[in-house]
Structures are given as structure tokens and as C-alpha cells.
Enzyme design. Sequence first.
Site, PDB file in Angstrom:
ATOM      1  N   HIS A  66       0.823  -1.210   0.000  1.00 27.86           N
ATOM      2  CA  HIS A  66       0.000   0.000   0.000  1.00 27.86           C
ATOM      3  C   HIS A  66       0.860   1.265   0.000  1.00 27.86           C
ATOM      4  O   HIS A  66       0.437   2.312  -0.462  1.00 27.86           O
ATOM      5  CB  HIS A  66      -0.926   0.015   1.217  1.00 27.86           C
ATOM      6  CG  HIS A  66      -1.655  -1.272   1.428  1.00 27.86           C
ATOM      7  ND1 HIS A  66      -2.501  -1.806   0.486  1.00 27.86           N
ATOM      8  CD2 HIS A  66      -1.654  -2.143   2.464  1.00 27.86           C
ATOM      9  CE1 HIS A  66      -3.002  -2.962   0.937  1.00 27.86           C
ATOM     10  NE2 HIS A  66      -2.500  -3.188   2.125  1.00 27.86           N
ATOM     11  N   HIS A  98       2.307   8.886   0.929  1.00 32.69           N
ATOM     12  CA  HIS A  98       1.225   8.757  -0.049  1.00 32.69           C
ATOM     13  C   HIS A  98       1.588   9.670  -1.217  1.00 32.69           C
ATOM     14  O   HIS A  98       2.122  10.762  -1.011  1.00 32.69           O
ATOM     15  CB  HIS A  98      -0.120   9.181   0.559  1.00 32.69           C
ATOM     16  CG  HIS A  98      -0.506   8.369   1.769  1.00 32.69           C
ATOM     17  ND1 HIS A  98      -1.296   7.243   1.686  1.00 32.69           N
ATOM     18  CD2 HIS A  98      -0.203   8.529   3.081  1.00 32.69           C
ATOM     19  CE1 HIS A  98      -1.460   6.734   2.895  1.00 32.69           C
ATOM     20  NE2 HIS A  98      -0.808   7.498   3.765  1.00 32.69           N
ATOM     21  N   HIS A 121       3.627  10.812   6.443  1.00 35.65           N
ATOM     22  CA  HIS A 121       2.989  10.600   7.741  1.00 35.65           C
ATOM     23  C   HIS A 121       3.977   9.963   8.707  1.00 35.65           C
ATOM     24  O   HIS A 121       4.502   8.874   8.432  1.00 35.65           O
ATOM     25  CB  HIS A 121       1.768   9.678   7.604  1.00 35.65           C
ATOM     26  CG  HIS A 121       0.615  10.300   6.890  1.00 35.65           C
ATOM     27  ND1 HIS A 121      -0.447   9.557   6.393  1.00 35.65           N
ATOM     28  CD2 HIS A 121       0.343  11.594   6.595  1.00 35.65           C
ATOM     29  CE1 HIS A 121      -1.311  10.385   5.821  1.00 35.65           C
ATOM     30  NE2 HIS A 121      -0.856  11.616   5.924  1.00 35.65           N
ATOM     31  N   THR A 201      -6.121   6.565   7.944  1.00 35.30           N
ATOM     32  CA  THR A 201      -6.616   6.802   6.582  1.00 35.30           C
ATOM     33  C   THR A 201      -6.623   5.530   5.746  1.00 35.30           C
ATOM     34  O   THR A 201      -6.917   5.568   4.556  1.00 35.30           O
ATOM     35  CB  THR A 201      -5.771   7.876   5.863  1.00 35.30           C
ATOM     36  OG1 THR A 201      -4.427   7.394   5.736  1.00 35.30           O
ATOM     37  CG2 THR A 201      -5.788   9.178   6.643  1.00 35.30           C
TER      38      THR A 201
END
Length: 265
Positions: A66, A98, A121, A201
Site C-alpha cells: 500500500h 502517499h 505521515h 486513513t
Amino acid sequence: MSGQSCWGYGDDNGPLNWHKQFPFAQGDRQSPIDIVPAEAVYNAELEPISISYSGCSSMSICNNGHSVVVEFEDCKDKTVVSGGPLEQPYRLKQFHFHWGQKDKRGSEHTVNGKSYPGELHLVHWNSTKYKTFGEAVVEADGLAVVAVFLETGDRHAQLHRLTDALYMVKFKETQAQFKDFDPQCLLPKCRDYWTYEGSLTTPPLHESVTWIVFREPIAVSEKQMDKFRMLLFSGEEESEKLRMVDNYRPPQPLKGRRVFASFQS
């Protein structure tokens, strides 16, 4: 933030359909959000954010399918964030990114509707109150995440150590050693921030995060962004190679929450 293997980006189980599997997806404090600076409430009582990563000893860098994640081990609370909206120091667990396929999108939070090419993050947990990260992640005050926007511009002198290592974790579920990296070098010089109560998230989307979103982005080069985009959602043995891009969740409804600012507009 790592979730479960039964979901992904860009498929039928993607962010727009997470509510079918994860009830929290339609909760009252979901993240990310669109930050509207004119509507943020200045709070003069918010202290400056204090970040100390002097005890950093990173364990590994991995592709979890991810994102790319750098995990840390700190048993003595030398890598902590404190101050601001936090009542206790929170210990660093990991950081990840991200990003988008193009520079016009990629960040999870937006500002006045504007997306940045990427977002960092830094995930911390309340080790004062809870015994383990797993225990903290389900509690309302369990996590604190520091978010930093990435803006394309000049080459980031310190980030290159990470981007140059990404080839080692190109495929899903690959891991490599990554030691002696101080993530403090990835923070902006200006420490003005917004803060609000939110969630993970990624699934399972627990509403356990105090968000600290720095106003000032850091500059990274287009070549550095392209190295993130060379990572794959796919495993090495999979015939279809899916480029890891657009691994972000869109902004969620504010649902009456207030966003506080440490600075006056």
C-alpha cells in the site's frame, strides 16, 4: 497506515467502497479532510510542537503493498513528539508516504481543495498510557500522526538516502535494512500547524488519531517523486505489474469537527 490485505487502491475494494467492509469508514471523525484555513480556529493555548528523534534506530524499510514504510524501534522513548495538542509524549512507530501518479494529486489532506504531489505521515503512539502499539491504535487518544506535504521543486538533500533505497523494495512484501536515518531531516523549518481529531486513513480506519498537519511543505525533486512511482502494488511472482500510484484516500466529511491552528492567518 497499514491495514488489512483484503483492500487496495484503485479496485472494487478501494477507498470509495471501504464502508462495505469497515464500519468506521462512515464514522464521525474520519480522515483525511480538506483544511480550509479561513475556517480554522486559532488557539493561542496550543504550544509549539516538540519533536526529538535523537534515539532513532530504524529497523527496516518495506513495501507493504500500500505504501513504503520505515519502521522504528524505540524502547526508551527517545523518539517522541510532544507539546501542541498532546497531553503526553507519543513514541515514533513508523513513517510512510502517499503520492499520486501526477503532481496535481497525491496528498491525502488538501488545503482549500488543493492537493500536493505527496504527503509524509510520521506515526506515533501513546506509550505513556498504553503498553503496546496494538493497544493504542484502537483508543481515542492512542495515536498522533505528524503530516508533511511534499511539493515538487529542488532536490531534497536528505531524502535521497531513502529514495535511492527504494529499488530494494520495489515489489509488494519486500523488506530491506535501513538504519541510522533521522526523519527529523524531513520536517519543514516552519512548525506552524493545524490539528484536529481524526482517524487512520487506511483500513480498519480506527478513530484514534490526533492529527498535526504542518502548514509548510518540503520540496522534493521530480526525479525523487518518480522513484516512489516506480514501486509496485504487485508481488514479484505476480504476472500483472501494477504501479504503486494514487495510494491516497480522498477527503472525508468534517461532520461538525473543528480544525485548530497554532498560528494566526
